[in-house]
Design a protein around this motif. Structure first.
Motif, PDB file in Angstrom:
ATOM      1  N   GLU A   8       0.659  -1.239  -0.035  1.00  0.00           N
ATOM      2  CA  GLU A   8       0.145   0.108  -0.055  1.00  0.00           C
ATOM      3  C   GLU A   8       0.815   1.460  -0.005  1.00  0.00           C
ATOM      4  N   ARG A   9       1.968   1.216   0.758  1.00  0.00           N
ATOM      5  CA  ARG A   9       2.775   2.381   0.938  1.00  0.00           C
ATOM      6  C   ARG A   9       3.331   2.420  -0.541  1.00  0.00           C
ATOM      7  N   VAL A  10       3.874   1.503  -1.270  1.00  0.00           N
ATOM      8  CA  VAL A  10       4.248   1.557  -2.454  1.00  0.00           C
ATOM      9  C   VAL A  10       3.390   2.072  -3.462  1.00  0.00           C
ATOM     10  N   TYR A  11       2.007   1.842  -3.536  1.00  0.00           N
ATOM     11  CA  TYR A  11       1.173   2.528  -4.499  1.00  0.00           C
ATOM     12  C   TYR A  11       1.105   3.894  -4.061  1.00  0.00           C
ATOM     13  N   ASP A  12       1.114   4.181  -2.701  1.00  0.00           N
ATOM     14  CA  ASP A  12       0.928   5.620  -2.244  1.00  0.00           C
ATOM     15  C   ASP A  12       2.242   6.385  -3.006  1.00  0.00           C
ATOM     16  N   VAL A  13       3.329   5.859  -2.974  1.00  0.00           N
ATOM     17  CA  VAL A  13       4.488   6.515  -3.438  1.00  0.00           C
ATOM     18  C   VAL A  13       4.410   6.780  -4.892  1.00  0.00           C
ATOM     19  N   VAL A  14       3.944   5.854  -5.545  1.00  0.00           N
ATOM     20  CA  VAL A  14       3.769   5.602  -7.188  1.00  0.00           C
ATOM     21  C   VAL A  14       2.994   6.771  -7.454  1.00  0.00           C
ATOM     22  N   ARG A  15       1.770   6.851  -6.810  1.00  0.00           N
ATOM     23  CA  ARG A  15       0.584   7.862  -7.067  1.00  0.00           C
ATOM     24  C   ARG A  15       1.212   9.515  -6.876  1.00  0.00           C
ATOM     25  N   ARG A  16       2.190   9.562  -6.140  1.00  0.00           N
ATOM     26  CA  ARG A  16       2.708  10.901  -6.096  1.00  0.00           C
ATOM     27  C   ARG A  16       3.519  11.302  -7.204  1.00  0.00           C
ATOM     28  N   ILE A  17       4.176  10.186  -8.114  1.00  0.00           N
ATOM     29  CA  ILE A  17       4.981  10.852  -9.061  1.00  0.00           C
ATOM     30  C   ILE A  17       4.406  11.471 -10.025  1.00  0.00           C
ATOM     31  N   GLU A  50      -4.798  -5.566 -14.987  1.00  0.00           N
ATOM     32  CA  GLU A  50      -4.435  -4.908 -16.352  1.00  0.00           C
ATOM     33  C   GLU A  50      -4.576  -3.566 -16.709  1.00  0.00           C
ATOM     34  N   GLY A  51      -5.439  -3.064 -15.775  1.00  0.00           N
ATOM     35  CA  GLY A  51      -5.563  -1.433 -16.082  1.00  0.00           C
ATOM     36  C   GLY A  51      -4.763  -0.571 -15.069  1.00  0.00           C
ATOM     37  N   GLY A  52      -4.050  -1.406 -14.526  1.00  0.00           N
ATOM     38  CA  GLY A  52      -2.955  -0.602 -13.592  1.00  0.00           C
ATOM     39  C   GLY A  52      -3.908   0.045 -12.221  1.00  0.00           C
ATOM     40  N   ARG A  53      -4.678  -0.940 -11.792  1.00  0.00           N
ATOM     41  CA  ARG A  53      -5.458  -0.383 -10.612  1.00  0.00           C
ATOM     42  C   ARG A  53      -5.056  -1.555  -9.453  1.00  0.00           C
ATOM     43  N   ASP A  54      -5.188  -0.976  -8.249  1.00  0.00           N
ATOM     44  CA  ASP A  54      -4.817  -1.737  -6.875  1.00  0.00           C
ATOM     45  C   ASP A  54      -6.187  -2.438  -6.359  1.00  0.00           C
ATOM     46  N   LYS A  55      -5.901  -3.322  -5.523  1.00  0.00           N
ATOM     47  CA  LYS A  55      -6.982  -4.115  -4.924  1.00  0.00           C
ATOM     48  C   LYS A  55      -8.018  -3.195  -4.571  1.00  0.00           C
ATOM     49  N   GLU A  56      -7.979  -2.013  -4.248  1.00  0.00           N
ATOM     50  CA  GLU A  56      -9.077  -1.117  -4.110  1.00  0.00           C
ATOM     51  C   GLU A  56      -9.844  -0.299  -5.375  1.00  0.00           C
ATOM     52  N   GLY A  57      -9.111  -0.784  -6.524  1.00  0.00           N
ATOM     53  CA  GLY A  57      -9.855   0.070  -7.596  1.00  0.00           C
ATOM     54  C   GLY A  57      -9.093   1.018  -7.948  1.00  0.00           C
ATOM     55  N   LEU A  58      -8.026   1.650  -7.069  1.00  0.00           N
ATOM     56  CA  LEU A  58      -7.459   2.941  -7.330  1.00  0.00           C
ATOM     57  C   LEU A  58      -6.421   2.854  -8.392  1.00  0.00           C
ATOM     58  N   ASP A  59      -6.353   3.918  -9.270  1.00  0.00           N
ATOM     59  CA  ASP A  59      -5.314   3.801 -10.332  1.00  0.00           C
ATOM     60  C   ASP A  59      -3.884   4.095  -9.694  1.00  0.00           C
ATOM     61  N   VAL A  60      -2.916   3.268 -10.521  1.00  0.00           N
ATOM     62  CA  VAL A  60      -1.515   3.449 -10.031  1.00  0.00           C
ATOM     63  C   VAL A  60      -0.578   3.628 -11.375  1.00  0.00           C
ATOM     64  N   PRO A  61      -0.054   4.856 -11.329  1.00  0.00           N
ATOM     65  CA  PRO A  61       0.655   5.089 -12.737  1.00  0.00           C
ATOM     66  C   PRO A  61       2.116   4.053 -12.607  1.00  0.00           C
ATOM     67  N   TRP A  62       1.869   2.773 -12.855  1.00  0.00           N
ATOM     68  CA  TRP A  62       3.013   2.047 -12.817  1.00  0.00           C
ATOM     69  C   TRP A  62       4.103   2.135 -13.899  1.00  0.00           C
ATOM     70  N   GLN A  63       3.594   2.902 -14.804  1.00  0.00           N
ATOM     71  CA  GLN A  63       4.670   2.896 -15.797  1.00  0.00           C
ATOM     72  C   GLN A  63       5.850   4.040 -15.473  1.00  0.00           C
ATOM     73  N   ARG A  64       5.582   4.795 -14.443  1.00  0.00           N
ATOM     74  CA  ARG A  64       6.639   5.943 -13.986  1.00  0.00           C
ATOM     75  C   ARG A  64       7.759   5.262 -13.276  1.00  0.00           C
ATOM     76  N   VAL A  65       7.642   4.124 -13.042  1.00  0.00           N
ATOM     77  CA  VAL A  65       8.636   3.121 -12.252  1.00  0.00           C
ATOM     78  C   VAL A  65       9.470   2.364 -13.233  1.00  0.00           C
ATOM     79  N   ILE A  66      10.740   2.646 -13.351  1.00  0.00           N
ATOM     80  CA  ILE A  66      11.659   1.856 -14.084  1.00  0.00           C
ATOM     81  C   ILE A  66      13.048   1.550 -13.363  1.00  0.00           C
ATOM     82  N   ARG A  67      13.758   0.909 -14.142  1.00  0.00           N
ATOM     83  CA  ARG A  67      15.283   0.550 -13.611  1.00  0.00           C
ATOM     84  C   ARG A  67      16.185   1.880 -13.148  1.00  0.00           C
ATOM     85  N   THR A  68      17.040   1.549 -12.207  1.00  0.00           N
ATOM     86  CA  THR A  68      17.630   2.470 -11.905  1.00  0.00           C
ATOM     87  C   THR A  68      18.634   3.034 -13.202  1.00  0.00           C
ATOM     88  N   THR A  69      18.936   2.124 -14.171  1.00  0.00           N
ATOM     89  CA  THR A  69      19.782   2.443 -15.248  1.00  0.00           C
ATOM     90  C   THR A  69      19.006   3.346 -16.318  1.00  0.00           C
TER      91      THR A  69
END
Length: 115
Positions: A8-17, A50-69
Motif C-alpha cells: 500500500e505504501r508503494v502504491y501511495d508513493v507511485v501515485r505521487r510521481i 491489467e488496468g493498473g489498478r490496485d485491490k481497491e480499484g485505485l489507479d496506479v501509474p506503474w509506467q513511471r517506475v523503471i530501472r535505476t539504469t
DNA sequence: TCCATGACTCCGC
DNA sequence: CGCGGAGCCATGG
C-alpha cells in the motif's frame, strides 16, 4: 513501517510521481520505508490488474517506475515493453538509446510528502 | 514457520 | 560499458 503494509505504501508513493517524471524501483522502496526492497516494489506492481489498478480499484501509474539504469522493465516483452515506453513518451519523458536519461527525469520527492 | 518467487541492484571482472 | 553472481526481503502457499 507498521499499520499499512509495504504494498500500500508503494502504491501511495507511485501515485505521487508527477506525469513526466520517473522513479527507480529502489527509489520507491526507500520512499516506502524499506531501502533494500527494490524487488518487492516490482512484485507489488506486478500484483496490479491489467488496468493498473490496485485491490481497491485505485489507479496506479506503474509506467513511471523503471530501472535505476533508465531502462524500462519489460525489455524483451514485445507487448508491455513498447506500451510502457509509449505511455511515458505521451507524458513527455524522452528516451535516448532505449533508456531514459535519469539525470533529467528522475523525480526528487519532497520530504514533506512522505509523511 | 519455512520456503520459493521475483516488473531489482550492487559489485567485481 | 556489459555480464554473471550474490544479496535483499515482502508476499503467499
Amino acid at each position: 513501517m507498521t499499520i499499512r503494509n509495504f504494498r500500500e505504501r508503494v502504491y501511495d508513493v507511485v501515485r505521487r510521481i508527477p506525469a513526466g517524471s520517473v522513479l527507480a524501483y529502489g527509489d520507491v522502496a526507500a520512499a516506502a520505508g524499506s531501502p533494500r526492497a527494490a524487488r518487492q516494489v516490482g512484485y507489488a506492481l506486478a500484483a496490479l490488474d491489467e488496468g493498473g489498478r490496485d485491490k481497491e480499484g485505485l489507479d496506479v501509474p506503474w509506467q513511471r517506475v523503471i530501472r535505476t539504469t533508465g531502462h524500462i522493465a519489460f525489455q524483451g516483452d514485445v507487448v508491455r515493453g513498447p506500451l510502457q515506453r509509449r505511455m511515458l513518451e505521451d507524458e513527455g519523458v524522452e528516451f535516448e538509446d532505449d533508456r531514459v536519461p535519469m539525470k533529467r527525469f528522475r523525480w526528487q520527492p519532497d520530504l514533506e510528502d512522505l509523511g
